[in-house]
Design a protein around this motif. Structure first.
Motif, mmCIF file in Angstrom:
data_model
loop_
_atom_site.group_PDB
_atom_site.id
_atom_site.type_symbol
_atom_site.label_atom_id
_atom_site.label_comp_id
_atom_site.label_asym_id
_atom_site.label_seq_id
_atom_site.Cartn_x
_atom_site.Cartn_y
_atom_site.Cartn_z
ATOM 1 N N UNK A 157 34.720 -46.116 -37.675
ATOM 2 C CA UNK A 157 35.579 -47.303 -38.079
ATOM 3 C C UNK A 157 34.643 -48.363 -37.320
ATOM 4 N N UNK A 158 34.299 -49.654 -38.098
ATOM 5 C CA UNK A 158 33.796 -50.830 -37.520
ATOM 6 C C UNK A 158 34.643 -51.907 -37.533
ATOM 7 N N UNK A 159 34.898 -52.630 -36.571
ATOM 8 C CA UNK A 159 35.744 -53.793 -36.342
ATOM 9 C C UNK A 159 35.187 -55.008 -36.866
ATOM 10 N N UNK A 160 35.617 -55.785 -37.745
ATOM 11 C CA UNK A 160 35.146 -56.935 -38.379
ATOM 12 C C UNK A 160 36.139 -58.145 -38.440
ATOM 13 N N UNK A 161 35.982 -59.270 -37.474
ATOM 14 C CA UNK A 161 36.371 -60.383 -37.371
ATOM 15 C C UNK A 161 36.330 -61.541 -38.374
ATOM 16 N N UNK A 162 35.284 -61.637 -39.118
ATOM 17 C CA UNK A 162 34.911 -62.651 -40.277
ATOM 18 C C UNK A 162 35.169 -63.997 -39.367
ATOM 19 N N UNK A 163 34.488 -64.109 -38.090
ATOM 20 C CA UNK A 163 34.709 -65.255 -37.414
ATOM 21 C C UNK A 163 33.952 -66.498 -38.072
ATOM 22 N N UNK A 164 32.897 -66.044 -38.734
ATOM 23 C CA UNK A 164 32.082 -67.067 -39.200
ATOM 24 C C UNK A 164 31.884 -67.050 -40.725
ATOM 25 N N UNK A 165 32.650 -66.081 -41.508
ATOM 26 C CA UNK A 165 32.752 -66.354 -42.819
ATOM 27 C C UNK A 165 32.938 -64.681 -43.631
ATOM 28 N N UNK A 166 33.139 -64.745 -44.682
ATOM 29 C CA UNK A 166 33.240 -63.324 -45.395
ATOM 30 C C UNK A 166 31.745 -62.459 -45.234
ATOM 31 N N UNK A 167 31.071 -63.231 -45.139
ATOM 32 C CA UNK A 167 29.456 -62.543 -45.090
ATOM 33 C C UNK A 167 29.455 -61.194 -43.882
ATOM 34 N N UNK A 168 30.390 -61.620 -43.092
ATOM 35 C CA UNK A 168 30.249 -60.453 -41.923
ATOM 36 C C UNK A 168 30.887 -59.035 -42.480
ATOM 37 N N UNK A 169 31.815 -59.345 -43.382
ATOM 38 C CA UNK A 169 32.393 -58.046 -43.883
ATOM 39 C C UNK A 169 31.615 -57.562 -45.013
ATOM 40 N N UNK A 170 30.863 -58.327 -45.749
ATOM 41 C CA UNK A 170 30.192 -58.288 -46.781
ATOM 42 C C UNK A 170 28.916 -57.155 -46.133
ATOM 43 N N UNK A 171 28.427 -57.749 -45.121
ATOM 44 C CA UNK A 171 27.186 -56.956 -44.221
ATOM 45 C C UNK A 171 27.748 -55.539 -43.711
ATOM 46 N N UNK A 172 28.885 -55.459 -43.384
ATOM 47 C CA UNK A 172 29.532 -54.310 -42.968
ATOM 48 C C UNK A 172 29.778 -53.261 -44.355
ATOM 49 N N UNK A 173 30.042 -53.735 -45.351
ATOM 50 C CA UNK A 173 30.275 -53.120 -46.480
ATOM 51 C C UNK A 173 29.156 -52.595 -47.000
ATOM 52 N N UNK A 174 28.082 -53.279 -46.957
ATOM 53 C CA UNK A 174 26.583 -52.657 -47.434
ATOM 54 C C UNK A 174 26.348 -51.543 -46.489
ATOM 55 N N UNK A 175 26.696 -51.759 -45.186
ATOM 56 C CA UNK A 175 26.343 -50.640 -44.150
ATOM 57 C C UNK A 175 27.043 -49.702 -44.554
ATOM 58 N N UNK A 176 28.411 -49.807 -44.863
ATOM 59 C CA UNK A 176 29.173 -48.555 -45.189
ATOM 60 C C UNK A 176 28.714 -47.871 -46.434
ATOM 61 N N UNK A 177 27.978 -48.386 -47.449
ATOM 62 C CA UNK A 177 27.432 -47.809 -48.639
ATOM 63 C C UNK A 177 26.142 -47.009 -48.105
ATOM 64 N N UNK A 178 25.221 -47.907 -47.291
ATOM 65 C CA UNK A 178 23.915 -47.395 -46.703
ATOM 66 C C UNK A 178 24.430 -45.977 -46.005
ATOM 67 N N UNK A 179 25.395 -45.939 -45.357
ATOM 68 C CA UNK A 179 25.728 -44.606 -44.319
ATOM 69 C C UNK A 179 26.215 -43.446 -45.306
ATOM 70 N N UNK A 180 27.023 -43.990 -46.313
ATOM 71 C CA UNK A 180 27.450 -43.020 -47.201
ATOM 72 C C UNK A 180 26.244 -41.865 -47.888
ATOM 73 N N UNK A 181 25.134 -42.585 -47.753
ATOM 74 C CA UNK A 181 23.959 -41.958 -48.226
ATOM 75 C C UNK A 181 23.556 -40.862 -47.338
ATOM 76 N N UNK A 182 23.939 -41.036 -46.215
ATOM 77 C CA UNK A 182 23.565 -39.856 -45.087
ATOM 78 C C UNK A 182 24.652 -39.151 -44.722
ATOM 79 N N UNK A 183 25.775 -39.345 -45.372
ATOM 80 C CA UNK A 183 26.911 -38.529 -45.116
ATOM 81 C C UNK A 183 27.969 -38.917 -44.009
ATOM 82 N N UNK A 184 27.701 -40.294 -43.622
ATOM 83 C CA UNK A 184 28.592 -40.868 -42.519
ATOM 84 C C UNK A 184 29.660 -41.508 -43.356
ATOM 85 N N UNK A 185 30.938 -41.443 -43.022
ATOM 86 C CA UNK A 185 31.998 -42.165 -43.469
ATOM 87 C C UNK A 185 32.392 -43.384 -42.744
#
Lengths: 545, 318
Positions: free
Chosen positions: A394-422
C-alpha cells in the motif's frame, strides 16, 4: 577585461581566480560560474560584466529589458491560501512566507535563476576552507517601528532558531553553527563543516529576520508585524485574506505596487482559475498539469513557467518489511517506468528523474548511465527474495501539490502489476497526510526545489537526518556527500557527486520519476512577474498596466 | 401543543448530546494529529506531548467531554486550532453567509418548483407534464460538483458574464451569489417539482375535484380553491427537509466557489482536525435539522387541521 570584485571590496576567495580561468576556457558553464561566485561573495553585477567580456559573452539572456516604462501604484491580487503567520521561523507552508516576504526580509536573496544576491547582508566572505563566513549588514536599515537594524537582530534570530526548544526546521538546518558578533553591522558564522551553500540556505522560507523584540512583544507576528520590508500588514485572516500596503521610509528601492492582496479561495485550483478568468484576481499561486489546458485557453492570461528541482519520491523505508530486503526494493525500482510517469502524470512538463534526487538543472548534477526498465530482472529478484505472489503493498498519497502525485502512483501500480506485485493507493487529503508523511513504510513524498542538490541530499538521505524518511543509513554515502559539499569548483563538485548519486541509486530506496516544471497563470495586465522555482515570490519588480 | 414543543426541545437536547459524544469519540482516535496540526510537522515528539499536556488532552475522555459540554452550554464553544480564533466569534459570519445562500436559493427555488409542479400535475401526461418531468429528472440526476463545473464553463469561462469565485472579499455582492444559487437551485428544483406534480396528480384524481368539475367550476377555481392546499402538504415537508439538505449540499457548492459559509468552514475544520470547530458545526447542524422538523410539523398542522399534535402523531413524525 572587467575585473571581478566582492560586494564589500574585500579580497576574492582563493577559488575565484581559478573559476574565472576555467569559465574563460569553457571548462565550466557560465551559469554555474555565476551561481558559484555569487555564493562566494562576488558581486553579481561584476560577474555578469566579467562574463560579457569573455569570448561568447554572457552566454544566456540577461533579464529581459522592460519594453514599457513601469507604472507606479495599483493593487495586485493573487489567489493563494492564507495560512497562519504567527512565527516566521516555524512556517510549514511556503504560502505563509510569501505573505510576510513583503514585510520582513532575509539576509540573502536567491532569484529565479538560482543566483544569490545581497539583501539585508550587503556582503559576505567565506574563509578558504568554507567554514567561517563573515557577513556585513546593509547600513541605514530601519525597522518599521523606527529602530535601527543591527547585528543584534541577526544574533537574536540565530539564537531563537538554535534554541533546543525551537520548533523551527532551522534548528536542524543550522545545527552546530556558532554565531559570533564582530561589530554593530558585522558577524561571523562558524560552521561545523564546509558548506558552500550557506548564503543560499539563508534564503530558506523560514529564515526571515524578525525584530530583536519578537518574543518580548508576544511572539506573534500577525499581532505585531514589525519588519524592515517595504510593505506593512494591513489586514489578515486565516482562510480569508491578507493585505499588505506599501509604507514610507523603506531602505531599499521602493517597489511599484501600492498594495498586494492574497485572497484565499480554498484548495481547488480550478476555482482560482475561474476567479482569474473573471478578473477577480490578477494571478494564481500555482497551476498544476491537471489545469494546464484550461489555463492555456484563458484569454488575456499568460502562463509563466520555470524548470525546478521539485519532485515526488515514491520512497520506501528500508527497515520495514518487505522493504528491508533490497531485492524487493530493486525489483520495484526496475519495474517502474519513470518515462511513462513523466508522460502520463506530468504530461511531459518536467525533467526525467533517475532515482537519486539530483536534477540536471542543478549545478553539481553528474550524469550517470540512463535508468533502464527491466521487467524480467525485476521478476527474477522477486523470485529470489521468496516473496513471489505475496507482495500486497500500500502506498500513501497526499496529493499535496496536485493530482499528478496520485497519477504517478497509479502508473507505478500498473508497472508493478506486470511483475506480480499488487499495489494499492491510499489517498488522503493533504492535511491528513502531513502528520504521517514520514511514518508510513511506503509513501509518495513531495520535495521542494532547492538550488543545490546537496542541500536536499543532506536533509533527506544523510544517516540520522531529521527528514530522513527512508531511514537510509550509509556511511560511504555520508562521507561522499561531505566531500562534495566542501568543493567550490562546480565541475569538480559534479565529479565528486558521482559516488553520491551512484550509492543512492544502487540502494533503491525510491522511485523518483521526474522533476516538475513550475507553472502559474497571470493576467496580461501584470508585468515583471517571475515564477520562482521554489515559489518564493517577490513582487518588488511587479507592476500593473 | 405545549407538551409537543417540550418534547421536541427535549429531543433536540438529547440529539445534541448524542451527536456531540459521537463526534468527540471519533476525533478522539488520533489526538496526536491535533498537536501536529497546531505545532507543525517539524515539531518534535516532546513538543507535541507538552502541548497536549498543557491543553488538557491527556485527561480522561469523559472528563474532557464533560468539560467541553459544560463550557458549550455556558456559551463558550472553544478555540479553533486552524483559524486561531474563538469559535464563538468565528462561527456566526460563516453561518450567516450560508443562511443567505440557502435562503436566497429557497426563495428562487420554491416558486419555480411549485409552479412547474402544479402546471405539470394539472394535466397528467400532457406535453407540459412530459417536458417538466424530463427537465426534472435531468437536473436531479446531475450532482452539484458536475453542474458547478458545467455552469462555470458556460457563464464564467465562455460567456464571461459572472464571477468564478464567490469569496466576497470586497463585501457582499449579489453577482457573486448567482453561481452558487444557480447550482443549488438546479439540483433542488427538479425533485421538488416532481413531488408537487405527483401530489397534484393524486389530488386532481380525487372525487371532490371531479364533483367540482361536474358542477361546472373553472379550472382556475378548482386548482386554486380545491386542489392546491391539499396538494401542498407533501411538498411542504419536502421543503422543510430541503433546509438540512441545502446545508449539506452547500459544502460542495461553497468549496467549489470558495464561498465563505458553513460548508467551507466544516470542510476546512475536518481536514485540519479542528475538534472544537467540528463539534460546533455539528451542533449547529443538529439545531437546524431538529428546528426544520419542528417547523415542518407545524406547517403540516396548518395545512391539514385534521393532524393533531397528540403523542402518537408527534412520535411518528419525529
Amino acid at each position: 577585461m572587467t575585473k571581478l570584485r566582492n560586494n564589500d571590496g574585500s579580497p576574492l576567495h582563493r577559488a575565484v581566480p581559478e573559476l574565472a580561468e576555467r569559465v574563460r576556457r569553457g571548462a565550466i558553464d557560465r551559469r554555474s560560474f555565476l551561481r558559484t561566485v555569487s555564493l562566494l561573495g562576488v558581486s553579481v553585477a561584476s560577474a555578469k560584466a566579467f562574463l560579457a567580456g569573455t569570448e561568447g559573452g554572457l552566454g544566456f539572456s540577461p533579464r529581459s529589458a522592460l519594453a514599457q516604462e513601469p507604472k507606479r501604484g495599483g493593487t495586485f491580487r493573487m489567489a493563494m491560501q492564507t495560512q497562519e503567520i504567527t512565527d516566521p521561523a516555524n512556517y510549514n507552508w511556503i504560502e505563509a512566507s510569501d505573505i510576510t516576504r513583503n514585510i520582513i526580509e532575509y539576509l540573502t536573496l536567491v532569484d529565479e535563476q538560482n543566483v544569490t544576491h545581497p539583501y539585508l547582508a550587503a556582503s559576505w566572505t567565506p574563509s578558504d576552507d568554507l567554514k567561517v563566513w563573515s557577513f556585513k549588514l546593509q547600513p541605514n536599515v530601519k525597522w518599521s517601528n523606527g529602530d535601527d537594524f543591527t547585528t543584534e537582530d541577526v544574533e537574536y534570530n540565530f539564537k531563537r532558531w538554535l534554541n533546543p526548544n525551537s520548533k523551527s526546521v532551522n534548528r536542524t538546518q543550522f545545527a552546530g553553527i556558532e554565531f559570533e558578533k564582530t561589530g554593530p553591522l558585522d558577524f561571523k558564522l562558524h560552521l561545523p563543516k564546509p558548506k558552500l551553500s550557506t548564503p543560499e540556505e539563508l534564503y530558506a522560507y523560514t529564515c526571515s529576520i524578525v525584530h530583536r523584540g519578537f518574543d518580548e512583544q508576544g511572539a506573534n507576528f500577525q499581532k505585531n508585524p514589525i519588519g524592515t520590508g517595504p510593505y506593512s500588514l494591513a489586514e489578515f485572516g486565516i482562510g480569508k485574506i491578507a493585505k499588505v500596503k506599501r509604507r514610507d521610509g523603506y531602505w531599499g528601492k521602493a517597489p511599484y505596487l501600492d498594495e498586494i492582496q492574497f485572497i484565499d479561495l480554498g484548495t481547488d485550483i480550478s476555482a482560482h482559475l475561474a476567479a482569474l478568468a473573471a478578473g477577480q484576481v490578477d494571478a494564481v499561486y500555482r497551476v498544476t498539469v491537471n489545469e494546464l489546458d484550461l489555463a492555456k485557453r484563458l484569454p488575456n492570461v499568460q502562463l509563466v513557467s520555470v524548470p525546478s528541482a521539485m519532485t515526488v519520491c515514491l520512497r520506501m523505508q528500508i527497515d520495514q518489511k518487505p522493504f528491508d530486503d533490497i531485492r524487493v526494493r530493486k525489483a520495484i525500482v526496475l519495474a517502474a517506468d519513470n518515462q511513462k510517469m513523466l508522460d502520463l502524470a506530468l504530461r511531459g512538463q518536467g525533467l526525467l528523474g533517475e532515482n537519486f534526487h539530483v536534477a540536471s538543472i542543478q549545478p553539481e548534477y553528474f550524469p550517470l548511465p540512463p535508468v533502464k526498465r527491466d521487467v524480467a530482472q525485476a521478476k527474477q529478484l522477486i523470485q529470489e527474495s521468496g516473496q513471489a505472489g505475496k507482495l500486497n503493498l500500500e502506498i500513501l498519497v497526499g496529493n499535496t501539490q496536485g493530482r499528478f502525485e496520485q497519477d504517478a502512483a497509479q502508473v507505478l501500480a500498473q508497472n508493478l502489476a506486470e511483475v506480480g506485485i499488487n499495489l494499492k493507493l491510499n489517498v488522503l487529503p493533504p492535511a491528513q497526510y502531513w502528520p504521517i508523511w514520514d511514518k508510513v513504510p511506503f509513501g509518495v513524498t513531495f520535495w521542494a526545489h532547492r538550488p543545490l542538490g546537496v542541500m536536499t541530499l543532506d536533509l533527506a538521505y544523510r544517516s540520522g537526518a531529521v527528514w530522513n524518511e527512508t531511514h537510509f543509513n550509509n556511511k560511504d554515502f555520508d562521507a561522499a556527500l561531505d566531500k562534495a559539499m566542501g568543493i567550490v569548483d562546480p565541475k569538480e563538485r559534479s565529479k565528486a557527486m558521482e559516488p553520491v548519486e551512484k550509492i543512492l541509486q544502487d540502494s533503491a530506496v525510491m522511485v523518483q520519476p521526474f522533476f516538475v516544471n513550475k507553472v502559474t497563470a497571470v493576467s496580461n495586465k501584470v508585468h515583471g512577474f517571475k515564477m520562482h522555482p521554489a515559489e518564493y515570490y517577490n513582487f518588488f519588480n511587479v507592476w500593473m498596466s | 401543543m405545549a407538551s409537543y414543543l417540550v418534547r421536541k426541545i427535549g429531543l433536540l437536547l438529547l440529539t445534541m448530546v448524542v451527536v456531540s459524544l459521537v463526534v468527540f469519540l471519533a476525533l478522539e482516535l488520533n489526538i496526536n494529529d491535533v498537536a501536529v496540526h497546531v505545532l507543525g510537522p517539524y515539531s518534535t515528539a516532546d513538543q507535541r506531548q507538552s502541548w497536549l499536556q498543557e491543553h488538557g488532552y491527556f485527561d480522561p475522555f469523559i472528563l474532557r467531554y464533560l468539560r467541553w459540554l459544560g463550557a458549550f452550554f455556558r456559551g463558550d464553544w472553544g478555540y479553533s486550532t486552524y483559524y486561531r480564533e474563538d469559535v464563538n466569534t468565528l462561527l456566526p459570519p460563516f453561518v450567516a453567509n450560508t443562511a443567505i445562500l440557502t435562503g436566497v436559493s429557497l426563495v428562487v427555488m420554491i416558486p419555480v418548483a411549485l409552479a412547474l409542479g402544479v402546471i405539470a400535475g394539472m394535466r397528467e401526461g400532457g406535453i407540459v407534464d412530459r417536458l417538466v418531468s424530463i427537465l426534472a429528472v435531468l437536473t436531479t440526476s446531475v450532482p452539484q460538483f458536475a453542474s458547478a463545473v458545467f455552469l462555470s464553463a458556460i457563464f464564467v469561462f465562455w460567456l464571461g458574464l459572472l464571477p468564478g469565485a464567490s469569496a466576497m472579499t470586497e463585501g457582499f455582492s449579489w453577482t457573486e451569489l448567482v453561481m452558487p444559487v444557480m447550482v443549488l437551485c438546479l439540483a433542488g428544483v427538479g425533485y421538488l417539482a416532481r413531488m408537487t406534480r405527483a401530489s397534484m396528480v393524486e389530488v386532481m384524481a380525487q372525487p371532490y375535484i371531479r364533483t367540482a368539475l361536474m358542477k361546472g367550476a373553472s379550472t382556475r377555481r378548482i386548482v386554486l380553491k380545491h386542489a392546491l392546499r391539499n396538494a401542498l402538504i407533501a411538498p411542504v415537508t419536502v421543503i422543510m427537509l430541503y433546509i438540512p439538505w441545502l446545508l449539506s449540499n452547500a459544502i460542495v457548492v461553497e468549496v467549489f466557489f470558495a464561498y465563505r459559509g458553513f460548508g467551507t468552514l466544516l470542510y476546512t475544520a475536518s481536514l485540519n482536525h479542528d475538534i472544537y470547530l467540528i463539534e460546533a458545526c455539528a451542533m449547529v447542524s443538529v439545531i437546524v435539522v431538529v428546528c426544520t422538523q419542528l417547523l415542518s410539523d407545524l406547517a403540516y398542522g396548518w395545512l391539514n387541521p385534521r393532524i393533531s399534535f397528540s403523542g402518537a402523531t408527534a412520535a411518528a413524525s419525529a
